[in-house]
Scaffold this motif. Structure first.
Motif: not given
Length: 562
Positions: A334-344, A364-375, A377-380
């Motif tokens: 949510s902070r959205g600084e460069p590299g944040d989404r990849a680290t998240a 674990a299922s919820t966290w994997n789903e949220r990680a997939t949701a960030l796949d 997705v560019g930082d912009d």
């Protein structure tokens, strides 16, 4: 000597009714001046017991050491055991690594003399240690054995400690909703002593997570009516304030979150542990991070959560380390600084992998789903998640999260958000409902049963609230019942069966438009910015479509699992 003993006891008991601790310390000073070790050893034990709120923790450890020394000089083995017990508890509450050694000594001495009441306290702490290690199944078995021992020795807190153990385990398993009714019953009990607001705080948090936003908000208002700093201090104060912070986060209450932050900040180096160290919710840095995030300070939130991850590792609390790591990942995203989404993404996947090993499969299922949701997705590009969780829907966008009841409009929203820019006929949106030769049902059976079950629950709760003359609760329940009945009337025929579209695109258009509007209204009530965003980007008619805002497009992941 008798007068000194009585003065200490009366002053110590008065603390439990809200009196200050200064008279207890004064009475202890008088007992010391007498020079009678038998009087002093009792005074030390009582004084220590009266100083269980967190601001007095630094005073307690020297008292425990003094109690051990004085009791040893007069050969009072039982008082030595109590002194060791207090010392072990104090060290755990300080997050001090020496606690393990002192607990081991306490266990050995209690077993040697057959002091089962002390052995019970050791067993209760052992359950906490099992939970911290991540051995949840073993901890649940041990909690049952511990309860039986507590009942046998007549410990007044045996059932309360068991409840704390089980609730912690169920929360880590994402099953705490199973205990919501029991927690609410305890929280509403007239026999609950005044300082024990932590039960009410826990109930508010559980209601918020379960999607009972109105009930949770009412409970939060009641707790904060005079300001959180007016809540009585006790051995469960840290847990209570941290729970209030969690409820404020789910409800998006920045005012309450700012109060939580100010109150917890002086205790940032401590773990969140109630009473005699029978449960551990990790470092205070965690609720500080959540509070900072709720008020919109994501930079500070990330700093607190990073410290919380490290502190939890030092505590040996494996489950809470993973929970905080996931919250840190969400806050980074949510902070959205460069590299944040990849680290998240990496942090969420690592947390999920270890959570599976600990049996925390739902998280674990919820966290994997949220990680997939960030796949992909560019930082912009902003991201969002709409997911079905049992009989509720969770809408998450950045650091904002809305929990809503299982309205049929959310299923329609999910289809649109999953297919941005694609026009979908209203009649097709209803394709997930049951179909027969008379056409499409306007509501599926699972949703209909959910509505009816909740109406029945409200009717029962309404009778209880009216009997208790709880007018505020009565009004809330009546409002919720009216809203649910209005929803049902729009999708049910006069015979109580689901209305059907009978191949009428116009009737489908009207029903879908109303259902989506109700879902967005529910979101808007908790987060007007997110509600406005959806209202502006969702178009309904004979065909419906989601068109992301070109100025800041949001990529949605839609999860319609359990």
């Amino acid at each position: 000597g008798l007068r000194a003993r009585l003065e200490v006891r009366l002053a110590a008991e008065a603390v439990y009714d809200g009196a200050p601790v200064a008279p207890v310390l004064d009475a202890l000073s008088v007992a010391r001046d007498l020079g009678d070790p038998h009087v002093l050893v009792e005074a030390l034990s009582l004084t220590h017991h009266a100083l269980l709120s967190p601001e007095h923790l630094d005073l307690r450890l020297p008292l425990a050491d003094e109690l051990i020394d004085v009791a040893s000089t007069i050969g009072d083995g039982v008082r030595v055991l109590f002194g060791l017990m207090w010392k072990a508890v104090d060290l755990y509450l300080l997050g001090d690594v020496r606690a393990e050694r002192v607990l081991s000594e306490l266990r050995h001495r209690a077993d040697a003399v057959g002091c089962r009441s002390i052995s019970y306290i050791v067993a209760a702490i052992d359950v906490m240690r099992l939970i911290r290690s991540g051995a949840l199944a073993e901890a649940e078995t041990a909690a049952g054995v511990c309860l039986q021992l507590g009942l046998e020795v007549g410990d007044a807190d045996a059932e309360g400690y068991f409840a704390a153990h089980l609730l912690t385990i169920r929360w880590l398993q994402d099953r705490d909703g199973e205990l919501l009714a029991a927690v609410r019953e305890v929280a509403d009990s007239p026999s609950l002593v005044a300082p024990e607001f932590s039960f009410r705080a826990t109930a508010a948090t559980m209601m918020a997570r379960a999607g009972l936003r109105d009930d949770a908000a009412a409970a939060l208002r009641a707790l904060a009516v005079d300001g959180l700093d007016a809540l009585p201090r006790s051995s469960t104060w840290l847990v209570g304030i941290a729970s209030i912070g969690e409820a404020a986060r789910v409800l998006g209450d920045a005012d309450v979150a700012s109060q939580v932050y100010a109150l917890l900040l002086p205790f940032s180096s401590r773990p969140v542990m109630p009473s005699l160290a029978v449960s551990c919710f990790g470092s205070v840095e965690w609720p500080l991070g959540l509070a900072a995030s709720t008020v919109g300070d994501t930079g500070r939130a990330v700093e607190h959560l990073q410290r919380a991850v490290e502190a939890n590792r030092l505590l040996g609390n494996r489950p809470l380390t993973l929970v905080v790591q996931a919250d840190l990942a969400e806050t980074r995203a949510s902070r959205g600084e460069p590299g944040d989404r990849a680290t998240a993404r990496d942090e969420l996947r690592c947390a999920a992998e270890e959570a599976i090993a600990l049996g925390m499969t739902a998280k674990a299922s919820t966290w994997n789903e949220r990680a997939t949701a960030l796949d992909d997705v560019g930082d912009d590009q902003a991201s969002g998640v709409l997911r079905r969780d049992g009989k509720r829907w969770v809408v998450a966008a950045g650091e904002r999260e809305v929990v809503a009841p299982d309205l049929v409009g959310f299923a329609y929203l999910g289809t649109l958000l999953a297919h941005p820019g694609e026009e979908i006929p209203a009649i097709e949106l209803c394709g997930g409902a049951a179909v027969d030769d008379t056409g499409h049902s306007m509501i599926d059976r699972e949703a209909l049963d959910s509505y009816r079950d909740r109406v029945r629950e409200i009717d029962v709760a309404l009778v209880a609230a009216e009997e208790d003359s709880d007018l505020g609760r009565v009004d809330q329940l009546r409002d919720e019942r009216e809203a649910l009945r209005s929803e049902l009337s729009s999708v049910l025929a006069v015979n109580g069966r689901p209305r059907r579209f009978v191949d009428s695109t116009e009737r489908a258009r009207t029903a879908v438009r109303k259902a989506i509007a109700r879902a967005i209204d529910t979101i808007d009530a908790s987060d007007d910015d997110l509600g406005a965003e959806l209202r502006q980007t969702i178009s309904t008619g004979r065909s419906c479509v989601y068109v992301p805002d070109p100025r800041r497009p949001r990529r949605w992941s839609v999860l319609t699992g359990r």
